[in-house]
Write a protein that holds these residues in place. Structure first.
Motif, short mmCIF file in Angstrom:
data_model
loop_
_atom_site.label_atom_id
_atom_site.label_comp_id
_atom_site.label_asym_id
_atom_site.label_seq_id
_atom_site.Cartn_x
_atom_site.Cartn_y
_atom_site.Cartn_z
N SER A 197 49.84 47.95 31.90
CA SER A 197 48.53 47.41 32.27
C SER A 197 47.82 48.18 33.38
CB SER A 197 48.67 45.94 32.67
OG SER A 197 49.01 45.15 31.55
N LYS A 200 44.72 49.79 32.26
CA LYS A 200 43.50 49.00 32.05
C LYS A 200 42.40 49.42 33.02
CE LYS A 200 46.03 45.16 30.01
NZ LYS A 200 46.70 43.87 30.19
N CYS A 234 49.71 38.13 24.70
CA CYS A 234 49.61 38.26 26.15
C CYS A 234 51.00 38.08 26.76
CB CYS A 234 48.64 37.22 26.72
SG CYS A 234 46.91 37.62 26.37
N PHE A 249 40.63 41.43 33.65
CA PHE A 249 41.32 42.44 34.44
C PHE A 249 42.29 41.78 35.41
CE2 PHE A 249 41.88 45.58 37.77
CZ PHE A 249 41.84 46.80 37.11
N SER A 252 45.17 40.42 33.63
CA SER A 252 45.82 41.44 32.81
C SER A 252 46.00 40.94 31.39
CB SER A 252 47.18 41.83 33.41
OG SER A 252 47.56 43.12 32.99
N ASN A 254 46.17 40.97 27.74
CA ASN A 254 46.36 41.97 26.69
C ASN A 254 45.41 41.74 25.51
OD1 ASN A 254 48.43 43.14 28.15
ND2 ASN A 254 50.04 42.07 27.04
N MET A 309 45.59 48.59 26.12
CA MET A 309 46.38 47.78 27.04
C MET A 309 47.50 48.58 27.70
SD MET A 309 48.62 45.50 24.35
CE MET A 309 50.07 45.41 25.38
N VAL A 378 42.68 41.03 41.34
CA VAL A 378 44.07 41.01 40.88
C VAL A 378 44.98 40.37 41.93
CG1 VAL A 378 46.07 42.46 40.33
CG2 VAL A 378 43.85 42.98 39.31
N THR A 383 47.42 38.62 38.80
CA THR A 383 48.84 38.92 38.64
C THR A 383 49.49 39.53 39.88
OG1 THR A 383 48.25 41.06 37.67
CG2 THR A 383 48.63 39.21 36.15
N LYS A 397 46.52 46.93 40.85
CA LYS A 397 46.71 46.58 39.43
C LYS A 397 48.19 46.58 39.13
CE LYS A 397 45.43 45.33 35.40
NZ LYS A 397 46.68 44.54 35.36
N THR A 398 48.65 45.50 38.51
CA THR A 398 50.04 45.39 38.09
C THR A 398 50.18 45.93 36.67
OG1 THR A 398 49.68 43.17 37.21
CG2 THR A 398 50.38 43.35 39.52
N GLY A 399 51.42 46.19 36.29
CA GLY A 399 51.65 46.65 34.92
C GLY A 399 53.07 46.40 34.48
#
Length: 456
Positions: A197, A200, A234, A249, A252, A254, A309, A378, A383, A397-399
């Motif tokens: 993510s 994104k 998701c 966003f 996150s 999907n 994604m 975020v 997230t 941003k997390t992923g």
């Protein structure tokens, strides 16, 4: 006569304009001949802590010693006359084997048959922050990078598993045959990962560029999206409900991003990715792996959805994600990253100094400001909320990136972000390999531990 003049002109050009490049090249083996007359210089952190030095025994035997053991094994690297050199030991080889000692002292040493002391390379690295990053990463495979947002100075770069450069010769065979852990690989610059993510950020920028009314985007998330034979859920089966671009966003989502991807012109999507240096060279003095963006007009909807994604065949290194995040933090301008503050002679007299300089503008200031707002959401409401309520503020941003086609619970955990969004200070990227589905936020917690150590 024309050929002769051309040859003479090239010789002048080569010896004046290009000489520095070739003399300083780590691949120039003639540099090592300097070791006959010069004791290899010292490498320090920005505060003077010694990271690498040459110890000379009474019989004149020289041994390269690394006081911090494995802590800087990838970024500083190792030097061994039989095995070669890596990291800064390789990049700064010429400086380390050059002596700018006082000329009278050099003449005296030459007369006495003694070696001169090589210059000192003062890095941008901070030993305490490097230790904090290493401690936070613990025994997980992965990497952590910390950079100053407005200068590009790299303050920490950790890759694990690591190795002790003091024992490089004794452990050489084991280090080279350990394919499972690859301890010699600098995962920070050489790792090639599905971004999950964190990608994104790229998809969002592409959508903003293609749709002037991007703030009017809405999507109703039911927990998954199905197009043809492809269903994308998701994370955790979450149903996010009615969302705009900002909440998509922050959460996150999907499903929403797969939907965004299907609305993008693929050629323009690729242009945006390449503006952010995918499929391109990166500014780096260390070896690195290029990031890959492979979508084209013939790509099926399923691949477009996965790419949007952060899955599919897209790959990126932690270092590259740090550069993208730094550009967002810095109003769209990427500052050229650097690892060496200055070079001094062994007494501390400065020989040269590096200064911050811009590398390229990756996006407009308006685009960067909008992405900064989304990345702030975020942490404030999405997230990355574990980073809220601390003595410092964070945008990021997390992923969570799946890396096994057979088991969707086998994932890597990502975080990339920056502190103090109103006047960004630090950029940080963390990845841990092999998380299971229940620990997708591991990288966020590690980033928090590193930032706590810095600010507290």
């Amino acid at each position: 006569m024309i050929l002769f003049i051309a040859l003479m002109g090239y010789i002048v050009y080569f010896t004046i304009a290009r000489a520095g490049t070739f003399v300083n090249s780590p691949y120039n083996q003639r540099q090592d001949a300097f070791a006959r007359d010069v004791i290899r210089g010292t490498i320090t952190d920005q505060n003077g802590s010694v990271l690498a030095e040459t110890r000379v025994a009474e019989d004149g035997t020289e041994t390269r010693y690394y006081p911090y053991g494995s802590l800087f094994s990838h970024v500083v690297g190792y030097y061994n006359p039989d095995l070669g050199k890596t990291g800064l030991e390789s990049v700064e080889n010429f400086e380390l084997l050059t002596s700018n000692a006082f000329f009278v002292e050099k003449l005296q040493n030459e007369f006495n048959g003694d070696k001169n002391q090589g210059d000192t390379v003062v890095t941008t690295l901070d030993a305490e922050l490097q230790q904090a990053a290493s401690n936070a990463l613990g025994d997980y495979r992965g990497a952590a990078i910390v950079m100053e947002a407005d200068t590009g100075r790299l303050l920490a770069m950790v890759s694990k598993p690591d190795f002790d450069p003091n024992e490089i010769a004794a452990n050489w065979e084991t280090l080279n045959t350990d394919e499972q852990n690859s301890p010699l690989l600098n995962r920070a610059t050489g790792g090639s990962y599905a971004p999950g993510s964190v990608f994104k950020i790229v998809t969002t920028l592409a959508y903003m560029r293609q749709y002037v009314n991007y703030n009017s985007y809405t999507y109703d998330c039911s927990g998954s999206i199905t197009v043809g034979d492809t269903t994308i859920p998701c994370a955790g089966g979450n149903v996010h409900g009615h969302e705009d671009l900002r909440s998509s966003f922050a959460n996150s989502c999907n499903s929403s991003f797969a939907n965004l991807g299907l609305q993008l012109d693929v050629s323009g999507y690729r242009d945006t990715a390449e503006d952010l240096l995918f499929n391109a060279q990166l500014p780096s003095i260390l070896d690195y792996t290029k990031s890959s963006f492979v979508l084209d007009e013939s790509s099926p909807d399923s691949e477009i959805m996965m790419t949007a994604m952060g899955q599919g065949r897209t790959t990126v290194s932690p270092y590259h994600m740090t550069l993208i995040t730094q550009a967002v933090a810095n109003g769209g301008t990427l500052m050229e990253p650097y690892l060496v503050d200055s070079v001094t002679n062994y007494t501390g007299t400065e020989v040269r100094r590096n200064v911050p300089k811009s590398y390229a503008r990756l996006m407009s200031s308006d685009e960067a400001a909008q992405l900064k707002d989304y990345m702030t959401a975020v942490v404030s409401e999405g997230t990355g909320s574990v980073l809220s309520g601390r003595s410092y503020t964070v945008a990021g941003k997390t992923g969570t990136a799946e890396y096994s086609s057979d088991d969707s619970d086998r994932t890597h955990s990502w975080f990339t972000g920056f502190t103090n969004p109103d006047n960004p200070e630090l950029v940080i990227t963390v990845i841990t390999e092999g998380s299971d589905g229940s620990t997708g936020g591991r990288a966020v917690s590690i980033a928090g531990a590193i930032l706590d150590a810095y600010y507290n």
